[in-house]
Design an enzyme around this catalytic site. Structure first.
Site, short mmCIF file in Angstrom:
data_model
loop_
_atom_site.label_atom_id
_atom_site.label_comp_id
_atom_site.label_asym_id
_atom_site.label_seq_id
_atom_site.Cartn_x
_atom_site.Cartn_y
_atom_site.Cartn_z
N VAL A 147 3.46 4.11 -1.26
CA VAL A 147 3.60 4.81 -2.53
C VAL A 147 5.04 5.30 -2.73
O VAL A 147 5.33 6.04 -3.66
CB VAL A 147 2.61 6.01 -2.60
CG1 VAL A 147 1.17 5.53 -2.58
CG2 VAL A 147 2.85 7.00 -1.45
N ASP A 148 5.94 4.86 -1.85
CA ASP A 148 7.29 5.44 -1.81
C ASP A 148 8.33 4.71 -2.67
O ASP A 148 9.45 5.18 -2.82
CB ASP A 148 7.79 5.54 -0.37
CG ASP A 148 7.75 4.20 0.38
OD1 ASP A 148 7.91 3.15 -0.27
OD2 ASP A 148 7.57 4.21 1.61
N HIS A 208 -1.77 1.14 -4.14
CA HIS A 208 -2.20 2.54 -4.05
C HIS A 208 -1.37 3.46 -4.95
O HIS A 208 -1.28 4.66 -4.70
CB HIS A 208 -2.14 3.00 -2.59
CG HIS A 208 -3.15 2.31 -1.71
ND1 HIS A 208 -3.14 2.38 -0.34
CD2 HIS A 208 -4.22 1.52 -2.04
CE1 HIS A 208 -4.16 1.68 0.14
NE2 HIS A 208 -4.82 1.14 -0.86
N GLU A 230 1.96 -2.49 16.82
CA GLU A 230 0.80 -2.39 17.72
C GLU A 230 -0.25 -3.42 17.36
O GLU A 230 -0.21 -4.00 16.27
CB GLU A 230 0.15 -1.00 17.59
CG GLU A 230 1.03 0.12 18.07
CD GLU A 230 0.48 1.48 17.68
OE1 GLU A 230 -0.70 1.57 17.30
OE2 GLU A 230 1.26 2.44 17.75
N THR A 240 0.92 -2.75 8.57
CA THR A 240 -0.30 -2.08 8.10
C THR A 240 -1.38 -2.13 9.18
O THR A 240 -1.50 -3.14 9.88
CB THR A 240 -0.84 -2.67 6.77
OG1 THR A 240 -2.13 -2.11 6.50
CG2 THR A 240 -0.94 -4.18 6.79
N SER A 241 -2.16 -1.05 9.27
CA SER A 241 -3.20 -0.98 10.30
C SER A 241 -4.39 -1.87 9.94
O SER A 241 -5.29 -2.06 10.76
CB SER A 241 -3.66 0.47 10.48
OG SER A 241 -4.03 1.02 9.23
N GLN A 267 0.85 -1.20 0.00
CA GLN A 267 0.00 0.00 0.00
C GLN A 267 0.88 1.25 0.00
O GLN A 267 0.38 2.36 -0.04
CB GLN A 267 -0.88 0.01 1.25
CG GLN A 267 -1.83 -1.17 1.31
CD GLN A 267 -2.40 -1.35 2.71
OE1 GLN A 267 -3.43 -0.77 3.04
NE2 GLN A 267 -1.75 -2.13 3.54
N CYS A 292 2.14 18.89 -18.37
CA CYS A 292 2.49 17.91 -19.40
C CYS A 292 2.87 18.67 -20.68
O CYS A 292 2.50 19.83 -20.85
CB CYS A 292 1.27 17.03 -19.66
SG CYS A 292 1.50 15.79 -20.94
N CYS A 333 -3.82 13.53 -21.23
CA CYS A 333 -3.38 12.47 -22.15
C CYS A 333 -2.92 11.22 -21.39
O CYS A 333 -2.63 10.20 -22.00
CB CYS A 333 -2.29 12.96 -23.09
SG CYS A 333 -0.69 13.20 -22.32
P1 OAD Z 1 -1.18 3.17 8.65
O1 OAD Z 1 -0.48 4.44 8.95
O2 OAD Z 1 -2.66 3.12 8.72
O3 OAD Z 1 -0.66 2.05 9.64
C1 OAD Z 1 0.69 1.89 9.91
C2 OAD Z 1 0.82 0.67 10.78
O4 OAD Z 1 2.20 0.40 10.93
C3 OAD Z 1 0.24 0.83 12.18
O5 OAD Z 1 -0.58 -0.30 12.45
C4 OAD Z 1 1.46 0.87 13.09
O6 OAD Z 1 1.23 0.23 14.33
C5 OAD Z 1 2.46 0.07 12.28
N1 OAD Z 1 3.87 0.41 12.50
C6 OAD Z 1 4.44 1.62 12.75
N2 OAD Z 1 5.77 1.52 12.78
C7 OAD Z 1 6.07 0.22 12.56
C8 OAD Z 1 7.29 -0.53 12.45
N3 OAD Z 1 8.48 0.05 12.58
N4 OAD Z 1 7.19 -1.85 12.21
C9 OAD Z 1 6.00 -2.47 12.07
N5 OAD Z 1 4.82 -1.81 12.16
C10 OAD Z 1 4.85 -0.49 12.39
O7 OAD Z 1 -0.63 2.69 7.23
P2 OAD Z 1 -1.29 1.71 6.18
O8 OAD Z 1 -1.87 0.52 6.84
O9 OAD Z 1 -0.30 1.53 5.11
O10 OAD Z 1 -4.04 4.97 1.57
O11 OAD Z 1 -2.48 2.62 5.66
C11 OAD Z 1 -3.28 2.12 4.65
C12 OAD Z 1 -3.66 3.22 3.72
O12 OAD Z 1 -4.32 4.25 4.46
C13 OAD Z 1 -2.52 3.96 3.07
O13 OAD Z 1 -2.00 3.30 1.95
C14 OAD Z 1 -3.17 5.24 2.67
C15 OAD Z 1 -3.95 5.53 3.93
O14 OAD Z 1 -5.07 6.24 3.77
C16 OAD Z 1 -4.09 5.82 0.55
O15 OAD Z 1 -3.41 6.82 0.49
C17 OAD Z 1 -5.06 5.43 -0.53
#
Ligand code: OAD
Length: 253
Positions: A114-115, A130, A226, A199-200, A112, A159, A141
């Site tokens: 984008v980096d 994403h 967490e 990921t959360s 997920q 563009c 275009c």
């Molecule tokens: P979140 O910011 O929602 O969640 C980050 C998760 O990483 C949390 O559950 C933290 O506990 C955990 N975390 C933080 N540091 C960590 C580490 N060093 N090791 C392991 N876990 C760690 O990020 P995403 O789940 O990626 O969407 O969020 C999903 C999407 O929500 C993103 O892609 C973005 C956002 O809205 C779009 O932009 C479409």
């Protein structure tokens, strides 16, 4: 800082035996590279940016209303990304892919993020659910270009056809790239091990991949700093930083 507890031996044997692995990553994997997460307490969350909540800038409506501000915000994050490096967690996932594919296994990394730090580390089979902040697309275009240079001179950049260009990310309310989510869904149906890392697990459809994998008999592992909504539903929930746990898992696997 306490050392992480030893990982469950059952997890090691599952990892060794797995022939099809799907890894889903989120912002937590990049946190140790200094990239802010969206949620959770990684300590690197984005603050208000010039008075705007970054989450409210991530919509097509925000770009239509404030193209200069939205483009500048994404361009700043793009430039910041160019100063960061993949961390030990990214590198461990490269090694996991190398090991599995060298014995004829299948590996997919659905991210997920984008980096493009997974690409920078050397991961090969990656689907960007994403999109990417490193790619900008013409709003007319649709020409796409990877942007690895200094910040743009004008925001939004233009563009050659004259229309404004936008970051190649998926904004709230937009559909995910079809090929990416289809590939991830197929991998979820076929995998014998599903790994959710950093990921959360609350943003769908990515957060639904684990249920597809479980329904098809995969074992499930979560690595997160967490507790999340899936922590009690997976076979193994390991609490800690991905940059520490993933290398530990590989070292003893
Ligand atoms: P979140 O910011 O929602 O969640 C980050 C998760 O990483 C949390 O559950 C933290 O506990 C955990 N975390 C933080 N540091 C960590 C580490 N060093 N090791 C392991 N876990 C760690 O990020 P995403 O789940 O990626 O969407 O969020 C999903 C999407 O929500 C993103 O892609 C973005 C956002 O809205 C779009 O932009 C479409």
């Amino acid at each position: 800082m306490h050392p992480s507890p030893p990982l469950d031996p059952g997890l090691h044997s599952t990892l060794r035996a797995a022939r099809r692995i799907l890894v889903l990553t989120g912002a937590g994997v990049s946190a140790e590279s200094g990239v802010p997460t969206f949620r959770g307490s990684s300590g690197v969350q984005p603050a208000l940016w010039e008075g705007f909540d970054p989450m409210q800038l991530a919509t097509p409506e925000a770009f239509a209303r404030h193209p200069e501000i939205v483009a500048r915000w994404y361009d700043e994050r793009r430039a910041l990304r160019l100063t960061t490096q993949p961390n030990a967690g990214h590198h461990a996932l490269v090694e996991l892919e190398r090991r599995l594919t060298s014995v004829g296994g299948e590996f997919l990394l659905a991210t997920q993020n984008v980096d493009r730090l997974h690409h920078a580390a050397g991961s090969r089979n990656v689907e960007e659910l994403h999109g990417s902040i490193m790619v900008w697309r013409c709003t007319r275009c649709e020409e796409e270009r990877e942007e690895l240079g200094p910040p743009f001179e004008t925001h939004p950049p233009r563009c050659q056809c004259g229309a404004p260009r936008r970051p190649g990310v998926v904004w709230f309310g937009e559909a995910l790239p079809e090929a990416a989510i289809e590939a991830a869904t197929r991998a979820a149906e076929a995998c014998d091990l599903f790994m959710s890392v950093g990921t959360s697990s609350i943003v769908f459809p990515a957060a639904g991949l684990i249920e597809i994998a479980r329904a098809n008999g995969a074992r499930t592992l979560e690595i997160n700093a967490e507790e999340t909504p899936i922590s009690r539903r997976v076979d193994w929930s390991v609490r800690g930083k991905s940059g520490e746990i993933l290398p530990q898992l590989l070292a003893s696997g």
